[in-house]
Design a protein around this motif. Structure first.
Motif, PDB file in Angstrom:
ATOM      1  N   PHE A  47       0.840  -1.195   0.000  1.00  0.00           N
ATOM      2  CA  PHE A  47       0.000   0.000   0.000  1.00  0.00           C
ATOM      3  C   PHE A  47       0.879   1.250   0.000  1.00  0.00           C
ATOM      4  O   PHE A  47       2.016   1.219   0.455  1.00  0.00           O
ATOM      5  N   LEU A  54      -5.334   6.928   0.122  1.00  0.00           N
ATOM      6  CA  LEU A  54      -4.805   5.677  -0.426  1.00  0.00           C
ATOM      7  C   LEU A  54      -4.509   5.849  -1.906  1.00  0.00           C
ATOM      8  O   LEU A  54      -5.382   6.233  -2.694  1.00  0.00           O
ATOM      9  N   ASN A  57      -2.694   0.316  -4.006  1.00  0.00           N
ATOM     10  CA  ASN A  57      -3.339  -0.782  -3.286  1.00  0.00           C
ATOM     11  C   ASN A  57      -3.131  -2.026  -4.126  1.00  0.00           C
ATOM     12  O   ASN A  57      -3.881  -2.294  -5.055  1.00  0.00           O
TER      13      ASN A  57
END
Lengths: 112, 116
Positions: A47, A54, A57
């Motif tokens: 990640f 984010l 991923n």
């Protein structure tokens, strides 16, 4: 003055348990990462977070959930631990893309 | 997808001599970065040197230098005047920027032993 710190450094637990690894950086970097290094030393990104968002991923089981309370911290929570989760987990940070990353000391997770 | 290949799983060198570690990569991207990281027995990952793909000049950092051949997709690391403290795993990494992040793809590593 540790730049990137991780706690704990060693973690031994049983299958099925839930555990967390904490990471903090005092470099003022905008981006933080989690990597997994397997028993053959192969290192793979899991990640990345940029300013708490984010960004990367990778194909990681959804038992792994990163959490970034602020841009200096990125924690990794793992549910229902499996034997195959045994590895060294590294946290890292960078100011921006392309300049290289500063790594923490790693957390050796052993699942029995 | 990008791949990084380090063809030498293990190497050894005598103290004070020079050693070159090989790395090749595969990509269709034109703007990227290349890195060498060192992991001594302490487990700490340490950035040794970086190269921007758009720069033709090879990067150097003290005793460490690279030979970057973009057309051949080759990025070797030369360590001059090897020291005992250079004993470590060395990882070549390919990097792409993505949303302010830097996605690194690592090779499998070369274990370097410097002998006294």
């Amino acid at each position: 003055d540790t730049a990137v710190s991780q706690t704990p450094k060693y973690l031994v637990t049983q299958m099925g348990n839930d555990k967390s690894i904490k990471c903090e950086q005092n470099l003022g970097h905008d981006t933080m990462y989690w990597y997994k290094q397997d028993s053959k030393k192969f290192l793979k990104i899991m990640f990345s977070y940029n300013n708490k968002e984010l960004i990367i991923n990778e194909t990681v089981p959804n038992r792994f959930s990163p959490k970034s309370p602020d841009k200096a911290h990125l924690n990794l929570h793992i549910n229902s631990l499996e034997l195959g989760d045994s590895a060294v987990y590294f946290c890292a940070s960078s100011q921006r893309g392309g300049v290289g990353q500063y790594f923490g000391p790693g957390t050796r997770l052993t699942v029995t | 997808a990008q791949t990084v290949t380090q063809s030498q799983p293990e190497m050894s060198v005598q103290e004070a001599e020079t050693v070159t570690l090989s790395c090749t990569y595969d990509t269709s991207e034109s703007n990227y970065y290349l890195f060498w990281y060192k992991q001594p027995p302490s487990r700490q990952m340490i950035l040794v040197i970086r190269q921007e793909a758009y720069k033709q000049q090879n990067a150097t950092e003290n005793r460490f230098s690279v030979n970057f051949q973009k057309a051949a997709k080759s990025f070797s690391l030369k360590i001059s005047d090897s020291q005992l403290g250079d004993t470590a795993m060395y990882f070549c990494a390919f990097g792409l920027t993505q949303g302010g992040s830097e996605k690194l793809v690592f090779g499998k590593g070369t274990k370097l032993t410097v002998n006294p």
